[in-house]
Design a protein around this motif. Structure first.
Motif, PDB file in Angstrom:
ATOM      1  N   GLY A  97     -41.319  90.946  93.785  1.00 54.11           N
ATOM      2  CA  GLY A  97     -42.325  91.310  92.794  1.00 54.11           C
ATOM      3  C   GLY A  97     -41.878  92.436  91.890  1.00 54.11           C
ATOM      4  N   LEU A  98     -41.206  93.439  92.446  1.00 55.08           N
ATOM      5  CA  LEU A  98     -40.704  94.556  91.644  1.00 55.08           C
ATOM      6  C   LEU A  98     -39.648  94.100  90.649  1.00 55.08           C
ATOM      7  CD1 LEU A  98     -40.398  97.263  94.454  1.00 55.08           C
ATOM      8  CD2 LEU A  98     -42.047  97.266  92.569  1.00 55.08           C
ATOM      9  N   MET A  99     -38.870  93.110  91.029  1.00 54.45           N
ATOM     10  CA  MET A  99     -37.826  92.599  90.140  1.00 54.45           C
ATOM     11  C   MET A  99     -38.405  91.892  88.919  1.00 54.45           C
ATOM     12  SD  MET A  99     -35.066  91.036  92.858  1.00 54.45           S
ATOM     13  CE  MET A  99     -34.209  90.121  91.573  1.00 54.45           C
ATOM     14  N   ILE A 100     -39.506  91.185  89.099  1.00 54.19           N
ATOM     15  CA  ILE A 100     -39.997  90.317  88.031  1.00 54.19           C
ATOM     16  C   ILE A 100     -41.134  90.923  87.226  1.00 54.19           C
ATOM     17  CG2 ILE A 100     -39.302  88.252  89.280  1.00 54.19           C
ATOM     18  CD1 ILE A 100     -42.118  87.927  90.209  1.00 54.19           C
ATOM     19  N   GLY A 101     -41.675  92.069  87.663  1.00 55.48           N
ATOM     20  CA  GLY A 101     -42.799  92.659  86.941  1.00 55.48           C
ATOM     21  C   GLY A 101     -42.494  92.931  85.480  1.00 55.48           C
ATOM     22  N   LEU A 336     -33.430 105.544  98.273  1.00 57.52           N
ATOM     23  CA  LEU A 336     -34.686 105.859  98.956  1.00 57.52           C
ATOM     24  C   LEU A 336     -35.918 105.769  98.058  1.00 57.52           C
ATOM     25  CD1 LEU A 336     -36.042 106.724 101.571  1.00 57.52           C
ATOM     26  CD2 LEU A 336     -35.610 109.110 100.930  1.00 57.52           C
ATOM     27  N   PRO A 337     -35.907 106.297  96.813  1.00 53.53           N
ATOM     28  CA  PRO A 337     -37.128 106.199  95.983  1.00 53.53           C
ATOM     29  C   PRO A 337     -37.589 104.762  95.758  1.00 53.53           C
ATOM     30  CG  PRO A 337     -35.606 107.792  95.044  1.00 53.53           C
ATOM     31  CD  PRO A 337     -34.865 107.089  96.135  1.00 53.53           C
ATOM     32  N   GLY A 338     -36.639 103.866  95.460  1.00 55.20           N
ATOM     33  CA  GLY A 338     -37.003 102.460  95.264  1.00 55.20           C
ATOM     34  C   GLY A 338     -37.536 101.829  96.530  1.00 55.20           C
ATOM     35  N   MET A 339     -36.966 102.222  97.670  1.00 56.63           N
ATOM     36  CA  MET A 339     -37.422 101.676  98.945  1.00 56.63           C
ATOM     37  C   MET A 339     -38.837 102.158  99.265  1.00 56.63           C
ATOM     38  SD  MET A 339     -36.557  99.561 101.252  1.00 56.63           S
ATOM     39  CE  MET A 339     -34.810  99.384 100.822  1.00 56.63           C
ATOM     40  N   VAL A 340     -39.135 103.397  98.914  1.00 61.53           N
ATOM     41  CA  VAL A 340     -40.484 103.928  99.122  1.00 61.53           C
ATOM     42  C   VAL A 340     -41.499 103.135  98.294  1.00 61.53           C
ATOM     43  CG1 VAL A 340     -41.987 105.913  98.743  1.00 61.53           C
ATOM     44  CG2 VAL A 340     -39.731 106.239  99.774  1.00 61.53           C
ATOM     45  N   ILE A 341     -41.138 102.830  97.047  1.00 58.47           N
ATOM     46  CA  ILE A 341     -42.019 102.026  96.193  1.00 58.47           C
ATOM     47  C   ILE A 341     -42.272 100.668  96.831  1.00 58.47           C
ATOM     48  CG2 ILE A 341     -42.213 100.887  93.944  1.00 58.47           C
ATOM     49  CD1 ILE A 341     -40.538 103.190  92.780  1.00 58.47           C
ATOM     50  N   MET A 342     -41.208 100.080  97.398  1.00 62.05           N
ATOM     51  CA  MET A 342     -41.326  98.788  98.065  1.00 62.05           C
ATOM     52  C   MET A 342     -42.317  98.857  99.226  1.00 62.05           C
ATOM     53  SD  MET A 342     -37.902  96.555  98.853  1.00 62.05           S
ATOM     54  CE  MET A 342     -36.906  97.635  97.839  1.00 62.05           C
ATOM     55  N   ALA A 370     -46.753  94.603  93.682  1.00 61.09           N
ATOM     56  CA  ALA A 370     -45.378  94.928  93.290  1.00 61.09           C
ATOM     57  C   ALA A 370     -45.126  94.580  91.823  1.00 61.09           C
ATOM     58  CB  ALA A 370     -44.394  94.198  94.192  1.00 61.09           C
ATOM     59  N   MET A 371     -45.610  93.422  91.387  1.00 60.17           N
ATOM     60  CA  MET A 371     -45.412  93.036  89.990  1.00 60.17           C
ATOM     61  C   MET A 371     -46.110  94.011  89.048  1.00 60.17           C
ATOM     62  SD  MET A 371     -45.359  88.882  89.614  1.00 60.17           S
ATOM     63  CE  MET A 371     -46.835  88.528  90.552  1.00 60.17           C
ATOM     64  N   PHE A 372     -47.314  94.440  89.425  1.00 58.86           N
ATOM     65  CA  PHE A 372     -48.027  95.391  88.566  1.00 58.86           C
ATOM     66  C   PHE A 372     -47.267  96.712  88.447  1.00 58.86           C
ATOM     67  CE2 PHE A 372     -50.891  99.066  88.315  1.00 58.86           C
ATOM     68  CZ  PHE A 372     -51.431  98.852  87.056  1.00 58.86           C
ATOM     69  N   LEU A 373     -46.671  97.174  89.535  1.00 59.95           N
ATOM     70  CA  LEU A 373     -46.008  98.473  89.529  1.00 59.95           C
ATOM     71  C   LEU A 373     -44.861  98.553  88.535  1.00 59.95           C
ATOM     72  CD1 LEU A 373     -45.939  99.382  93.341  1.00 59.95           C
ATOM     73  CD2 LEU A 373     -47.371 100.384  91.550  1.00 59.95           C
ATOM     74  N   THR A 374     -44.184  97.430  88.260  1.00 58.81           N
ATOM     75  CA  THR A 374     -43.069  97.454  87.309  1.00 58.81           C
ATOM     76  C   THR A 374     -43.396  96.725  86.012  1.00 58.81           C
ATOM     77  OG1 THR A 374     -42.123  95.512  88.417  1.00 58.81           O
ATOM     78  CG2 THR A 374     -41.286  97.675  89.074  1.00 58.81           C
TER      79      THR A 374
END
Length: 446
Positions: A97-101, A336-342, A370-374
């Protein structure tokens, strides 16, 4: 089948330590091996660390049957691996989801042909694959093997709805293994042959290539583009990439709300009519017979509870950071920051699923959060996308498939019963998704 409670906290802790120790060693070896590519005819097979992790996990379960003492990966621990796998799959969905947002505006402007060909992708697998599976004597494994092409989101959907320790779970895992190892070669040959018949518009064929797997999309579109003019070849690759992006995003919802219910309905309707009894029909009985009897060990994956889920997410996240470090040199501190977002997306999505009493599965909620976040609609979307971009997609996939591999050994008797039949069904399902999407795209494109 009854599930026995875990006998003690100490026993649970020992099981966790053993499982995670096995997983850590397997991940380390898989990353050291790295990628391996070889050609077969017009296509090529790429074995990534995630495949080594899956195969090594399965091998560890088989070999450890001959061991005694604390080194033995007993059935008890294999069931625990299956339980850990289900929340680990949500972490993968969050990464997806983070990849495609940030790509959502592109999807909105992709056009009707690209949108509606999704029906063909997921209906095609059922129309061709399900009847064949039933004729070959495959039972409920047919649902997991034919409701999609069995990529990672499909594992997550089946894992949450049925559990990976189920007939449906074995079906989707068999489809995943076949598609991962042989899918690119098969689809390259099949797509190239269909293109050579000159029945379909090249752009319709390109849209049919976006089956939701990067390697299979590349293989199919490459085989089609090789038969076109240089200018048309570029358009083929562009449309194939756009189709694959839509399949990866919208496809999760198609499989969850359309194709999976359709596969279940089709099974109930067709199994009494065309279902046969063969060796494959006893796959579930074979798996159950090979397991310890009730009273000796748990006969199903244990319920983790929320603390268990947090442990699964945390360990999977740590393993993913280590994979990124070994494969790409991204230090755990950088990732770590990206993993925390996940993890935040997973926790939020799981909480929303709980609040709605699981009427909408956690897979769906995690993906939406996840999509909304990015996405461009989130005030910090661009920043979140930059941070999460430091985490490699395969870094999350490899730990997930490690746990899948470590849970396989208990089901080997079932896979032996399914044998060549499930491989054939997988190939036909892959052909169905390509043809179905191509036909729908042809109708809307012309």
């Amino acid at each position: 089948m009854t599930t026995l409670a875990i006998s003690s906290t100490g026993g649970n802790g020992m099981r966790s330590a053993k499982l995670f120790a096995y997983a850590a060693v397997i991940l380390f070896i898989a990353e050291l091996i790295g990628s391996f590519t070889f050609k077969i005819g017009p296509g090529k097979v790429v074995l990534l660390p995630m495949i080594w992790a899956l195969l090594l996990g399965a091998a560890a379960g088989v070999i450890s049957d001959r061991l005694r003492g604390n080194f033995r990966l007993d059935v008890h621990t294999q069931f625990y691996a299956a339980a850990i796998l289900q929340p680990a799959l949500l972490l993968f969905i969050a990464k997806l989801g983070l990849m495609i947002g940030s790509a959502l505006p592109k999807l909105v402007s992709a056009g009707w042909a690209l949108l509606f060909q999704e029906f063909g992708h997921f209906v095609g697998t059922i129309l061709l694959g399900l009847p064949l599976a039933l004729i070959l004597g495959i039972k409920r494994e047919a649902i997991g093997a034919t409701f999609s092409v069995g990529r990672e989101p499909s594992l997550a959907i089946i894992g949450e709805k049925y559990g990976m320790d189920s007939a449906e779970g074995r079906g989707v895992l068999a489809e995943y293994l076949t598609g991962t190892i042989f899918g690119a070669v098969f689809i390259a040959i099949f797509a190239g042959f269909i293109a050579s018949l000159h029945i379909f518009d090249p752009l319709a064929l390109a849209m049919g290539s976006g089956v939701g797997s990067g390697s299979m999309m590349a293989a199919a579109s490459g085989a089609i583009a090789a038969q076109q003019t240089p200018e048309m070849a570029k358009s083929v690759l562009t449309f194939a990439a756009a189709s694959n992006l839509i399949t990866t995003t919208i496809g999760t919802y198609f499989t969850l709300f359309i194709s999976l219910p359709m596969a279940v309905w089709g099974y109930r309707l067709l199994e009494p009519l065309i279902g046969r009894t063969t060796t494959a029909s006893g796959a579930t009985d074979a798996a159950n017979a090979a397991r310890p009897k009730l009273g000796e060990v748990e006969t199903e994956a244990p319920e983790l509870g929320y603390p268990g889920k947090l442990l699964a997410w945390g360990v999977t996240a740590v393993f993913a950071l280590i994979c990124d470090w070994m494969a790409h040199g991204t230090t755990p501190l950088e990732g770590l920051p990206g993993m925390v977002i996940m993890i935040v997306a997973v926790i939020a999505g799981d909480a929303l699923a709980t609040v709605t009493k699981r009427r909408i599965p956690a897979v769906c909620w995690v993906s939406l959060v996840a999509m909304f976040l990015t996405s461009p609609w989130c005030p910090w979307g661009a920043h979140f996308a930059e941070l999460s971009g430091r985490n490699d997609f395969l870094g999350v996939t490899t730990p997930m498939l490690t746990f899948a591999g470590l849970s396989i050994a208990k089901d080997l008797p079932a896979f032996r019963r399914l044998g060549w039949r499930i491989v054939l069904v997988s190939f036909v399902a892959n052909a169905g998704t390509f043809l179905g999407a191509t036909i729908v795209a042809q109708i809307f494109h012309i």
